[in-house]
Design an enzyme around this catalytic site. Structure first.
Site, short mmCIF file in Angstrom:
data_model
loop_
_atom_site.label_atom_id
_atom_site.label_comp_id
_atom_site.label_asym_id
_atom_site.label_seq_id
_atom_site.Cartn_x
_atom_site.Cartn_y
_atom_site.Cartn_z
N GLU A 187 0.84 -1.20 0.00
CA GLU A 187 0.00 0.00 0.00
C GLU A 187 0.88 1.26 0.00
OE1 GLU A 187 -2.39 0.30 3.54
OE2 GLU A 187 -2.98 2.36 3.09
N ASP A 193 -1.19 -0.98 5.65
CA ASP A 193 -1.05 -0.33 6.95
C ASP A 193 -2.00 -0.95 7.97
OD1 ASP A 193 0.78 1.38 5.95
OD2 ASP A 193 -0.62 3.04 5.62
N ASP A 245 -4.10 0.30 9.84
CA ASP A 245 -5.14 1.25 10.25
C ASP A 245 -6.40 1.00 9.43
OD1 ASP A 245 -4.54 2.14 7.76
OD2 ASP A 245 -3.76 4.10 8.38
N ASP A 289 -7.80 2.59 6.90
CA ASP A 289 -7.61 2.63 5.46
C ASP A 289 -6.92 1.36 4.95
OD1 ASP A 289 -8.86 4.95 4.99
OD2 ASP A 289 -7.03 6.18 4.79
#
Ligand code: 0RA
Length: 674
Positions: free
Chosen positions: A439, A514, A516, A518
């Site tokens: 990503e 990641d 998180d 997103d």
């Protein structure tokens, strides 16, 4: 494997009192099950463990199919044993004419004893399951069978398959039924803990497939969830289709249902169309999920294509001189369950889940073709909507063909044919190579520097990839990121004739996102893409998820990484206990963890939280997430297709309400989301 005994003559005694050749053979049978359990239940992992339960349940289902049982209860007991109770006829208990012992003992201790009894009609046995309850007995530390029949309660207990005493009566009772309690043998199974959700999913499916049946599952284990579920679906397959399509909008009204019987084959089908671009057809034979399809599926597909096409042409909806529709076009947006009952099913294919009986194709085709024809005549407005959708699918397919053609020509122009952003590995043997899908460009940069370039290739992905759940194939192919993934892998777009497994360029494809919200969204999008359009990658166990650490904890020169909260606490504890560089206790144990990059100090201990992969330098990324010696990667499996599929559709589909419900119910597992 079936060992048929001919005639009634017992072989001559071999001299050992109480033993004859038959007994020895019997002993050998269950001994062999214990020696080679995988031959009987597939494997000895959690999957095989759950198979034990299904085996007993299937026997109860056979009673239901024969019309003698309408209630099955499964209990996960306090002591970690399992009980399955049914109100069928009860396992026969009279003395078996040739074996000269109680039939109950024969059923429990002889392999394939099923053939010795005339259990009429459609049996589950013969397929994936159906090895017999004796296999469950052989693989249990102990098992207790209780049968209610002829006004009496019969009982026998076994240890690792061996009866501890003769069958005895323990009381009187009305009605009939069987109760089997077993404790899986930990000499055989490494893990003996049943997963409530796994069992629940299969039982729910069975309840949908058998509309008169009530199935109950109870978790009474001390460390269990205490959950109880009761499944009873009056609507049967119609309810099943609604459940599968809970997250989609149907435009064909309530599910279309059809059924019929020919030459002892019972056929039942329910389906509807939704706005999506996928088709989901589930097929069952005698309640067994035929993942690989077979003649029943062929029959239905042929009927659907032919009947819709004929109707469309006849009513001037399809102009056959302008466009030719394919079977795929008629299945876009289709959600369908086919359930048939066949007296002697033949199962073929790699996982023995493909129906082979050739006569079934014509039977299913004629029953469903005729019923669908009538439905279309009686519901012209629904018919028009369906045909419309099929026409749009055909147009998109044509556009996709052109797009693919274009890609092919474009690729031919590039020298390597590989995407420019791909940093490929130097080794060319696919068996040794890994592809990281990363990503973001910045993390992609670190990964390119940190990797072992001999066998690790990096493809950075920019921003969010397309939600394939909401796009037609031509749009999907126009997407830059998806095109580079497909070309990097090298085997073509999956789920199609064009896909060539032998051309896959990597043994592992690792998603690195990641930690998180997103990141987890992007991961879900990627998983959806692979699940929908490159299923082969999932099925051949090539898809993995990287596990980057969440925290870096530093004290003096020592730097450690924690992948979750528990590890963070452990590391903190060990740092505090380390007297070589004494540290004062923190006054507040619950001190807030500082946000990304900003280091927090636990009196000499610095904790930093990695918000994204981009915050790690190449060396950190290598040690924590990419070095095969030290990293953790999680294999993406496709154990339960219908459950996984439902999750994707709920998370990525049209309807908001089921998504909200799902997220709410599963929020506590959110950081485990795969
Ligand atoms: C053999 C023959 C019959 C029933 C069964 C076995 C049977 C097995 C199990 C296992 C769990 N529940 C079960 N219920 C029945 C036929 C009985 C008859 O013909 O009366």
């Amino acid at each position: 494997m079936a060992k048929e005994k001919e005639g009634t003559d017992k072989p001559a005694k071999n001299g050992v009192p109480g033993y004859d050749a038959v007994d020895i053979q019997v002993l050998k049978g269950l001994e062999h099950v214990r020696k080679r359990p995988a031959m009987y239940i597939g494997d000895i992992s959690t999957r095989g463990l759950h198979h034990l339960v299904y085996e007993v349940i299937d026997n109860a289902i056979d009673e239901a199919l024969a019309g003698h049982c309408d209630k099955i209860t499964l209990t996960l007991n306090k002591d970690a044993s399992v009980t399955v109770t049914d109100n069928g006829r009860g396992i026969p208990t009279d003395i078996h004419p040739t074996e000269k012992i109680s039939a109950l003992e024969v059923v429990m201790t002889q392999l394939n004893a099923g053939g010795k009894f005339n259990r009429d009609s459609y049996k589950v046995s013969g397929g994936l399951h159906g090895v017999g309850v004796s296999v469950v007995n052989a693989l249990s530390e102990w098992l207790e069978a209780e049968v209610v029949r002829d006004g009496k309660v019969y009982y026998q207990k076994y240890v690792r398959g061996t009866p501890q005493a003769k069958v005895k009566t323990t009381g009187n009772a009305k009605k009939t039924g069987t109760k089997i309690t077993f404790f899986p043998d930990n000499e055989i199974f490494k893990i003996t803990t049943f997963k409530f959700e796994t069992l629940e999913e299969r039982l729910r499916e069975l309840a949908y497939l058998n509309k008169d049946l009530t199935i109950i599952i109870k978790d009474e284990r001390t460390d269990g969830t205490g959950k109880t579920s009761e499944f009873h679906y009056k609507g049967g397959l119609v309810d099943f289709v609604k459940y599968l399509d809970e997250s989609e909008k149907s435009f064909s009204g309530k599910p279309i249902y059809m059924s019929g019987e020919k030459e002892n084959v019972q056929v039942e089908v329910a389906f509807q169309y939704n706005d999506s671009y996928n088709d989901n057809i589930y097929t069952f034979v005698n309640n067994i999920n035929t993942h690989e399809g077979g003649t029943h599926l062929e029959g239905f597909k042929a009927a659907l294509t032919r009947t819709l096409n004929n109707y469309g042409i006849k009513n001037n909806l399809i102009k056959s001189d302008k466009i030719t529709l394919t079977g795929d076009d008629f299945r876009e947006g289709l959600t369908c369950v086919i359930s048939i009952k066949v007296p002697e099913p033949q199962f073929e294919g790699q996982t023995k889940t493909k129906l082979g009986n050739s006569e079934v194709k014509g039977i299913v085709q004629s029953i469903t073709g005729e019923a669908l024809g009538n439905f279309l005549e009686e519901n012209p407005s629904v018919a028009r909507k369906i045909i419309d959708k099929c026409l749009r699918a055909a147009e998109a397919r044509e556009a996709a063909r052109k797009a693919r053609e274009l890609t092919r020509r474009k690729n031919a122009l590039e020298i390597s044919g590989l995407p420019g952003k791909l940093a490929d590995c130097s080794i060319k043997d696919p068996a040794q190579c890994e592809l990281y899908l990363v990503e973001g460009d910045s993390a992609g940069g670190s990964a390119k520097q940190g990797r072992d370039r001999r066998f690790q290739a990096i493809l950075p992905l920019r921003g969010k990839i397309l939600n394939v759940e909401k796009a037609r194939i031509n749009k999907i192919l126009e997407n830059e990121e998806i095109r580079s993934i497909v070309t990097a892998i090298g085997a073509g777009l999956g789920n199609s004739d064009e896909f060539d497994e032998s051309k896959i360029r990597y043994d592992k494809i690792i998603l690195m996102c990641d930690a998180d919200v997103d990141g987890s969204h992007i991961r879900t999008l990627l998983l959806t893409f692979f699940y929908r359009h490159m299923k082969e990658i999932v099925e051949t166990q090539r898809l993995y998820i990287a596990q980057p650490p969440l925290y870096k904890i530093k004290k003096g020169k020592t730097e450690l990484y924690a992948y979750d909260e528990r590890e963070r606490e452990e590391i903190l504890k060990s740092f505090k206990a380390d007297k070589s560089a004494p540290v004062k206790e923190t006054e507040n144990e619950n001190e807030e963890i500082p946000e990304a990059s900003v280091s927090g100090t636990h009196k000499g201990i610095a904790i930093s939280r990695f918000k994204g992969l981009g915050e790690m330098n190449p060396e950190q990324l290598w040690t924590t997430t990419m070095n095969p010696e030290t990293r953790t990667i999680v294999l993406v499996t496709n154990e339960n297709a219908s459950a996984a599929d439902k999750i994707f559709r709920v998370l990525m589909g049209e309807e908001v309400e089921p998504r909200r419900k799902f997220i709410e119910e599963n929020a506590k597992y959110a950081n485990l989301d795969v």
